[in-house]
Structure formats: C-alpha cells, structure tokens
Design a protein around this motif. Structure first.
Motif, PDB file in Angstrom:
ATOM      1  N   ALA A 180      -6.211   5.493  -4.245  1.00  0.00           N
ATOM      2  CA  ALA A 180      -7.096   5.630  -3.076  1.00  0.00           C
ATOM      3  C   ALA A 180      -7.767   4.307  -2.691  1.00  0.00           C
ATOM      4  O   ALA A 180      -8.192   4.150  -1.544  1.00  0.00           O
ATOM      5  N   ARG A 181      -7.840   3.349  -3.598  1.00  0.00           N
ATOM      6  CA  ARG A 181      -8.506   2.085  -3.274  1.00  0.00           C
ATOM      7  C   ARG A 181      -7.797   1.348  -2.150  1.00  0.00           C
ATOM      8  O   ARG A 181      -8.368   0.478  -1.508  1.00  0.00           O
ATOM      9  N   HIS A 182      -6.544   1.725  -1.881  1.00  0.00           N
ATOM     10  CA  HIS A 182      -5.800   1.092  -0.789  1.00  0.00           C
ATOM     11  C   HIS A 182      -6.396   1.421   0.577  1.00  0.00           C
ATOM     12  O   HIS A 182      -6.040   0.791   1.573  1.00  0.00           O
ATOM     13  N   PHE A 232      -3.149   7.298 -16.264  1.00  0.00           N
ATOM     14  CA  PHE A 232      -3.320   5.881 -15.953  1.00  0.00           C
ATOM     15  C   PHE A 232      -4.803   5.507 -15.881  1.00  0.00           C
ATOM     16  O   PHE A 232      -5.626   6.266 -15.376  1.00  0.00           O
ATOM     17  N   ARG A 233      -5.117   4.312 -16.401  1.00  0.00           N
ATOM     18  CA  ARG A 233      -6.461   3.746 -16.290  1.00  0.00           C
ATOM     19  C   ARG A 233      -6.350   2.260 -15.999  1.00  0.00           C
ATOM     20  O   ARG A 233      -5.492   1.575 -16.543  1.00  0.00           O
ATOM     21  N   SER A 234      -7.243   1.784 -15.149  1.00  0.00           N
ATOM     22  CA  SER A 234      -7.377   0.355 -14.896  1.00  0.00           C
ATOM     23  C   SER A 234      -8.767  -0.060 -15.323  1.00  0.00           C
ATOM     24  O   SER A 234      -9.755   0.629 -15.022  1.00  0.00           O
ATOM     25  N   ILE A 235      -8.839  -1.186 -16.035  1.00  0.00           N
ATOM     26  CA  ILE A 235     -10.137  -1.761 -16.403  1.00  0.00           C
ATOM     27  C   ILE A 235     -10.271  -3.054 -15.620  1.00  0.00           C
ATOM     28  O   ILE A 235      -9.445  -3.955 -15.735  1.00  0.00           O
ATOM     29  N   GLY A 236     -11.307  -3.118 -14.819  1.00  0.00           N
ATOM     30  CA  GLY A 236     -11.488  -4.235 -13.914  1.00  0.00           C
ATOM     31  C   GLY A 236     -12.507  -5.246 -14.366  1.00  0.00           C
ATOM     32  O   GLY A 236     -12.972  -5.243 -15.503  1.00  0.00           O
ATOM     33  N   GLU A 237     -12.822  -6.076 -13.421  1.00  0.00           N
ATOM     34  CA  GLU A 237     -13.620  -7.286 -13.632  1.00  0.00           C
ATOM     35  C   GLU A 237     -14.906  -7.076 -14.414  1.00  0.00           C
ATOM     36  O   GLU A 237     -15.154  -7.766 -15.387  1.00  0.00           O
ATOM     37  N   GLN A 238     -15.753  -6.184 -13.990  1.00  0.00           N
ATOM     38  CA  GLN A 238     -17.020  -5.955 -14.680  1.00  0.00           C
ATOM     39  C   GLN A 238     -16.963  -4.742 -15.613  1.00  0.00           C
ATOM     40  O   GLN A 238     -17.984  -4.151 -15.926  1.00  0.00           O
ATOM     41  N   GLY A 239     -15.771  -4.398 -16.035  1.00  0.00           N
ATOM     42  CA  GLY A 239     -15.619  -3.294 -16.969  1.00  0.00           C
ATOM     43  C   GLY A 239     -15.508  -1.937 -16.300  1.00  0.00           C
ATOM     44  O   GLY A 239     -15.456  -0.918 -16.986  1.00  0.00           O
ATOM     45  N   TYR A 240     -15.455  -1.909 -14.979  1.00  0.00           N
ATOM     46  CA  TYR A 240     -15.312  -0.617 -14.315  1.00  0.00           C
ATOM     47  C   TYR A 240     -13.917  -0.051 -14.586  1.00  0.00           C
ATOM     48  O   TYR A 240     -12.959  -0.783 -14.794  1.00  0.00           O
ATOM     49  N   VAL A 241     -13.829   1.266 -14.577  1.00  0.00           N
ATOM     50  CA  VAL A 241     -12.578   1.960 -14.882  1.00  0.00           C
ATOM     51  C   VAL A 241     -12.180   2.812 -13.680  1.00  0.00           C
ATOM     52  O   VAL A 241     -13.013   3.543 -13.136  1.00  0.00           O
ATOM     53  N   LEU A 242     -10.914   2.687 -13.292  1.00  0.00           N
ATOM     54  CA  LEU A 242     -10.371   3.545 -12.238  1.00  0.00           C
ATOM     55  C   LEU A 242      -9.259   4.394 -12.832  1.00  0.00           C
ATOM     56  O   LEU A 242      -8.385   3.876 -13.526  1.00  0.00           O
ATOM     57  N   GLY A 243      -9.288   5.682 -12.526  1.00  0.00           N
ATOM     58  CA  GLY A 243      -8.203   6.567 -12.905  1.00  0.00           C
ATOM     59  C   GLY A 243      -7.082   6.484 -11.881  1.00  0.00           C
ATOM     60  O   GLY A 243      -7.156   5.740 -10.897  1.00  0.00           O
ATOM     61  N   ARG A 244      -6.061   7.253 -12.106  1.00  0.00           N
ATOM     62  CA  ARG A 244      -4.849   7.216 -11.272  1.00  0.00           C
ATOM     63  C   ARG A 244      -5.158   7.414  -9.784  1.00  0.00           C
ATOM     64  O   ARG A 244      -4.752   6.613  -8.941  1.00  0.00           O
ATOM     65  N   GLY A 304       0.813  -1.217   0.000  1.00  0.00           N
ATOM     66  CA  GLY A 304       0.000   0.000   0.000  1.00  0.00           C
ATOM     67  C   GLY A 304       0.839   1.257   0.000  1.00  0.00           C
ATOM     68  O   GLY A 304       0.468   2.265   0.592  1.00  0.00           O
ATOM     69  N   ASP A 305       1.982   1.215  -0.698  1.00  0.00           N
ATOM     70  CA  ASP A 305       2.916   2.338  -0.748  1.00  0.00           C
ATOM     71  C   ASP A 305       2.424   3.362  -1.777  1.00  0.00           C
ATOM     72  O   ASP A 305       2.834   3.366  -2.938  1.00  0.00           O
ATOM     73  N   THR A 306       1.538   4.229  -1.331  1.00  0.00           N
ATOM     74  CA  THR A 306       0.912   5.186  -2.243  1.00  0.00           C
ATOM     75  C   THR A 306       1.909   6.183  -2.822  1.00  0.00           C
ATOM     76  O   THR A 306       1.750   6.621  -3.959  1.00  0.00           O
TER      77      THR A 306
END
Length: 118
Positions: free
Chosen positions: A49-51, A32-44, A19-21
């Motif tokens: 912050a999800r930590h 940065f973008r992450s595409i997750g399991e059900q297609g949700y997108v998280l920005g940088r 969790g080294d932010t």
C-alpha cells in the motif's frame, strides 16, 4: 540457484519501480516484514500500500551478493534510487538485505531491511 534468486530479485525491483502491486502480491510471503530506517516495521499489505504515496523514478543496484542456506537465500547490496514521497522528490542510497525463503515449492520474499548510507 543464484541465477533463479537474482531473476526473482530483479522481478521484485522491477515491480517496485513500476508500482506493480499485483506482482508484489505474488512475490511477497504472507508473513513478509520490512524493517526501515528508524526501526519501523511494515507488513505485507502495508508495504504494498505504500505505493499510494511512494513512487520510484529510478533504481540502481550494485555490490550485489547472494548467500544460500537451507531453503533460504539472502541478497545484499547497495541501492541508489530517486523517488517521490507524497510528491516530494527524494534521493536515497541504502544498504539493503532481502531474505528469500522457499515455501511450498516457490521462492517468496520474506524480509527487507535497509539502512541509509552517508
């Protein structure tokens, strides 16, 4: 170049595990973008912050494959992890892709996409 990318990938995985932010701030591209399991997108900032709610307990990467393109490297593999989400234990096995791009002379992680494996 493969060694450099694998070193950065290991630094990212270590930052995620602990969790080294601050380290994540330095590794992630501004867009940065992450595409997750059900297609949700998280920005940088959302990814970092999800930590607050998501904590890794262990991470094991296998089947790692690195491909290089002009100014881009893609790291694919299988990740097995134990974690907690809002205190609830979870075990995950996912196939994951990380896209690293060269920006202003430095490698930055621009994208993560993952899918659960049964």
């Amino acid at each position: 170049m493969t060694d450099e990318i694998l070193t950065l990938q290991a630094a990212f995985d270590e930052a995620e595990l602990h969790g080294d932010t601050g380290r994540l701030e330095s590794l992630l591209a501004d867009d940065f973008r992450s595409i997750g399991e059900q297609g949700y997108v998280l920005g940088r900032q959302q990814w970092i912050a999800r930590h607050d709610d998501f904590r890794f307990l262990s991470v094991d990467n296998t089947e790692t494959d690195v491909r290089h393109y002009d100014g881009t490297a893609i790291v694919r593999g299988v990740q097995r992890c134990r974690a907690t989400w809002q205190g609830t234990p979870i075990d995950l096995t996912v196939r994951v892709s990380h896209v690293w791009v060269r920006q202003a002379g430095a490698w930055k992680l621009a994208a993560v996409q993952f899918s659960s494996m049964s």
